[in-house]
Design an enzyme around this catalytic site. Structure first.
Site, PDB file in Angstrom:
ATOM      1  N   ASN A 159       0.868  -1.178   0.000  1.00 25.67           N
ATOM      2  CA  ASN A 159       0.000   0.000   0.000  1.00 25.67           C
ATOM      3  C   ASN A 159       0.909   1.234   0.000  1.00 25.67           C
ATOM      4  OD1 ASN A 159       0.842   0.484   2.618  1.00 25.67           O
ATOM      5  ND2 ASN A 159      -1.080  -0.135   3.582  1.00 25.67           N
ATOM      6  N   LEU A 167      -4.031   1.912  -3.490  1.00 23.86           N
ATOM      7  CA  LEU A 167      -4.089   3.329  -3.118  1.00 23.86           C
ATOM      8  C   LEU A 167      -5.409   3.701  -2.457  1.00 23.86           C
ATOM      9  CD1 LEU A 167      -2.465   4.685  -6.423  1.00 23.86           C
ATOM     10  CD2 LEU A 167      -1.351   4.452  -4.194  1.00 23.86           C
ATOM     11  N   ASP A 188      -6.117  -6.885   1.838  1.00 21.37           N
ATOM     12  CA  ASP A 188      -6.138  -8.353   1.766  1.00 21.37           C
ATOM     13  C   ASP A 188      -7.143  -8.828   0.708  1.00 21.37           C
ATOM     14  OD1 ASP A 188      -4.346  -8.306   3.875  1.00 21.37           O
ATOM     15  OD2 ASP A 188      -5.939  -8.421   5.377  1.00 21.37           O
ATOM     16  N   LYS A 232     -18.642  -3.922   3.922  1.00 21.04           N
ATOM     17  CA  LYS A 232     -19.089  -4.787   5.022  1.00 21.04           C
ATOM     18  C   LYS A 232     -18.135  -4.654   6.187  1.00 21.04           C
ATOM     19  CE  LYS A 232     -21.635  -8.351   2.650  1.00 21.04           C
ATOM     20  NZ  LYS A 232     -21.293  -9.420   1.760  1.00 21.04           N
TER      21      LYS A 232
HETATM   22  O1  RIB Z   1      -5.224  -6.427   7.025  1.00 17.68           O
HETATM   23  C1  RIB Z   1      -6.147  -6.544   8.072  1.00 17.68           C
HETATM   24  C2  RIB Z   1      -5.611  -7.470   9.108  1.00 17.68           C
HETATM   25  O2  RIB Z   1      -4.490  -6.885   9.713  1.00 17.68           O
HETATM   26  C3  RIB Z   1      -6.550  -7.765  10.256  1.00 17.68           C
HETATM   27  O3  RIB Z   1      -7.362  -8.881  10.004  1.00 17.68           O
HETATM   28  C4  RIB Z   1      -5.617  -7.928  11.431  1.00 17.68           C
HETATM   29  O4  RIB Z   1      -5.602  -9.222  11.943  1.00 17.68           O
HETATM   30  C5  RIB Z   1      -4.243  -7.514  10.935  1.00 17.68           C
HETATM   31  O5  RIB Z   1      -3.482  -8.592  10.639  1.00 17.68           O
END
Ligand code: RIB
Length: 315
Positions: free
Chosen positions: A181, A223, A255, A289
């Site tokens: 990021n 971004l 993620d 969400k």
């Molecule tokens: O990217 C989000 C995650 O960062 C969360 O789920 C938390 O556990 C940290 O690892």
């Protein structure tokens, strides 16, 4: 059984407080509490699986209640699990989310830090199409996994999150796709003696130049509300965020991108631009969400969003 997508990484039990504004140092405020499965590795595995990719997750859990619940949850997502049990607590995260959906996070790595090369089945990595690592286990393990993947011609994706003081640039030589990021990229750049503070002030051409100063075939910068930026030796591409989506919680959006991207790479046969659009749509939906792993969108919803944007999912 082998899976085309292998995620080696963390599981954290997310302990999340929502509050109107983050407390100031020394201040106590009243918020609302929720807990659920998270951790960057597990989130990315769930995102990839829900986005339609057959996914395996390699991680470490403690022999405690959080660890047992984690296994039940990940199994219910249809992910092939390779879990090591450690004599340490399951990883956890304290997360604050304010009314704008912004977050602040502190993690305790716990069992994640003890994930070791012997916990990662080499054949699983060798038979994958894509292997994904982040920075919530231990960095020597990532190098081991990527070396195994490279020898077998498997695409390596590194999400350098969170950026760590013990980061060793040498892993970049083993990385096919780097997905930082803005904060992580600025940290990477500044390790090289530059003094960039904000990427938003840079023109695309200059951003691309900066990306090309790394010897990594593909860099994808996530971004946030500005979407993502893809830099390859053949050129660069900006993919805007999807407009009109109501932001509830941005935690885990990166993620969602990485997991969606990995699923897209498999689905679109290595087409980086198509996979990045797919990851970008997954990230856009995830922020609508609350929570992290539970907020990852399904393939049909990603496809619907891309179709609505006039960019149907295709290679
Ligand atoms: O990217 C989000 C995650 O960062 C969360 O789920 C938390 O556990 C940290 O690892």
């Amino acid at each position: 059984m082998h899976s085309p997508i292998v995620v080696v990484g963390s599981f954290n039990q997310d302990l999340t407080w929502t509050c109107p504004e983050f407390p100031a140092p020394g201040e106590t405020i009243v918020g609302r509490f929720q807990t659920g499965p998270g951790g960057k590795g597990a989130n990315q595995a769930v995102a990839a699986a829900r986005a339609g990719g057959a996914t395996a997750f390699v991680g470490a859990l403690g022999a405690d209640g959080f660890g047992r619940e984690a296994e039940t949850f990940l199994r219910s997502e249809g992910i092939a699990l390779h879990l090591a049990r450690k004599k340490l607590p399951t990883g956890n995260a304290a997360i604050l989310v304010n009314r704008r959906g912004e977050n602040q996070i502190i993690i305790a790595l716990g069992a994640n830090a003890a994930l070791a090369p012997r916990d990662v089945p080499a054949a699983l990595v060798r038979h994958a199409r894509v292997v994904v690592c982040q920075h919530e286990t231990n960095l020597a393990l990532n190098a081991h996994v990527f070396r195994t993947a490279r020898r077998a011609g498997v695409t390596t994706v590194l999400n350098p999150a969170p950026m760590r003081a013990d980061f060793d640039d040498q892993i970049l030589d083993l990385t096919d796709v780097l997905v930082p990021n803005e904060t992580e990229f600025v940290a990477l750049v500044n390790r090289r003696g530059f003094t960039e503070k904000k990427l938003s002030t840079l023109a695309d051409h200059d951003l691309h130049e900066l990306c090309r100063s790394f010897d990594v075939p593909t860099i994808i910068l996530t971004l946030g509300a500005r979407g993502c930026f893809v830099s390859q030796s053949r050129g660069h591409l900006s993919i805007p965020a999807h407009p009109g989506l109501k932001v509830v919680d941005t935690t885990g959006a990166g993620d969602a991108f990485v997991g969606g991207f990995a699923a897209g790479l498999v689905r679109f046969d290595g087409n980086i631009a198509a996979a990045a659009r797919y990851g970008n749509a997954a990230a856009g939906l995830s922020v609508t969400k609350f929570g992290t792993a539970p907020s990852m969108p399904a393939r049909r919803d990603i496809d619907r969003l891309l179709k609505r944007a006039g960019r149907p999912a295709s290679a």
